[in-house]
Design an enzyme around this catalytic site. Sequence first.
Site, PDB file in Angstrom:
ATOM      1  N   THR A 162      40.193  45.695   6.421  1.00 56.94           N
ATOM      2  CA  THR A 162      39.410  46.744   5.761  1.00 56.94           C
ATOM      3  C   THR A 162      40.308  47.624   4.916  1.00 56.94           C
ATOM      4  O   THR A 162      41.447  47.872   5.300  1.00 56.94           O
ATOM      5  CB  THR A 162      38.795  47.624   6.862  1.00 56.94           C
ATOM      6  OG1 THR A 162      37.884  46.827   7.571  1.00 56.94           O
ATOM      7  CG2 THR A 162      38.130  48.856   6.323  1.00 56.94           C
TER       8      THR A 162
ATOM      9  N   THR B 214      34.468  47.491   3.962  1.00 54.82           N
ATOM     10  CA  THR B 214      34.840  46.177   4.494  1.00 54.82           C
ATOM     11  C   THR B 214      33.695  45.185   4.373  1.00 54.82           C
ATOM     12  O   THR B 214      32.526  45.579   4.341  1.00 54.82           O
ATOM     13  CB  THR B 214      35.214  46.317   5.989  1.00 54.82           C
ATOM     14  OG1 THR B 214      35.792  45.099   6.448  1.00 54.82           O
ATOM     15  CG2 THR B 214      34.012  46.630   6.859  1.00 54.82           C
TER      16      THR B 214
HETATM   17  C1  SD4 Z   1      35.379  45.376  11.158  1.00 57.60           C
HETATM   18  N1  SD4 Z   1      37.239  46.904  11.119  1.00 57.60           N
HETATM   19  O1  SD4 Z   1      34.344  45.132  10.581  1.00 57.60           O
HETATM   20  C2  SD4 Z   1      36.536  45.908  10.360  1.00 57.60           C
HETATM   21  C3  SD4 Z   1      37.380  44.779   9.932  1.00 57.60           C
HETATM   22  C4  SD4 Z   1      38.766  45.178   9.590  1.00 57.60           C
HETATM   23  O2  SD4 Z   1      40.947  44.918   9.300  1.00 57.60           O
HETATM   24  O3  SD4 Z   1      39.164  46.207   9.453  1.00 57.60           O
HETATM   25  N2  SD4 Z   1      39.707  44.495   9.532  1.00 57.60           N
HETATM   26  O4  SD4 Z   1      35.548  45.176  12.353  1.00 57.60           O
END
Ligand code: SD4
Length: 290
Positions: free
Chosen positions: A149, A167
Amino acid sequence: MLVVSTWKFGYDANQKAWSVLQDGGSAMDAAVAGVTVTELDTAVRSVGYGGHPNAAGFVQVDAAVMDGRTLGYGAVAGLEGIATPTAVARSVMEATDHVLLVGNGARDFAIDQGFEPQEMLTPDARSAWEDWRKQGEDHDTLPADSHDTIGALALDGNGDLAAVCTTSGIAYKLPGRVGDSPLIGCGLYADNDVGAAVATGRGEEIARTCGAFQIVTLIRQGQTPQEACETVVRHLVDRVPSSAEHQMAYAAIDKDGNVGGAAVRAFPYAVTTEGVNEVREGFRLFSETD
Ligand code: SD4
């Protein structure tokens, strides 16, 4: 003035955000403009246009903004067909008296606000998804860039803070799955009186401890942003040891411009301020071989 964004690709976002701050834009203007660069970059497979789709082949994105002046917050989740979800999240904050819109409602709202619907699945992302399906839809063989993200934190010339997070979530997730990124206190938090924080990594783990809110609270209680990020990563892994199988990472700033970053594994993040424009390596709990 200061901008901090997660991951190496945060460097490009920072250049845009910094130019907005230098032109007198607000922290919110800067943070949103910065991550919009990433959302529209098809080389980044984990954010916005060109992101990995869900298991059914649809790109569903999550995004949020938080305004440190007012504790105002706006978010979208499970949004399809709109390439710039962070700007939509800002519109949720500014043009409605709600904080979170999901799915078709979020999409209808975005179109109503003038956002152009478009196909979000690029040919490259489609063919990677088709390969994954042919290989039996194994969630242990996700692409290397299956998540990452972008979260961005900005401090402007007036001392105002903003946090944003955007994201496409985990590659090939169940349709309708929402991670931590659009959830206030989990994926992001900002309070002008204290500081701001963002999270990246496995949302199912991150959401357990409301880490972004915890970090801001720990800074309020006297920890530095670096200490607060480390405290929250350690707490999660101590409290739920199985979470250490995943990546979880936080970046934070305080109202005086101090910066911190910590993660379970390698976590580069981009820092831009007067005389500094670089990618730093966050504290990491484990090396890659652990
Ligand atoms: C999620 N936190 O949808 C996000 C994905 C992400 O680094 O950050 N990845 O779970």
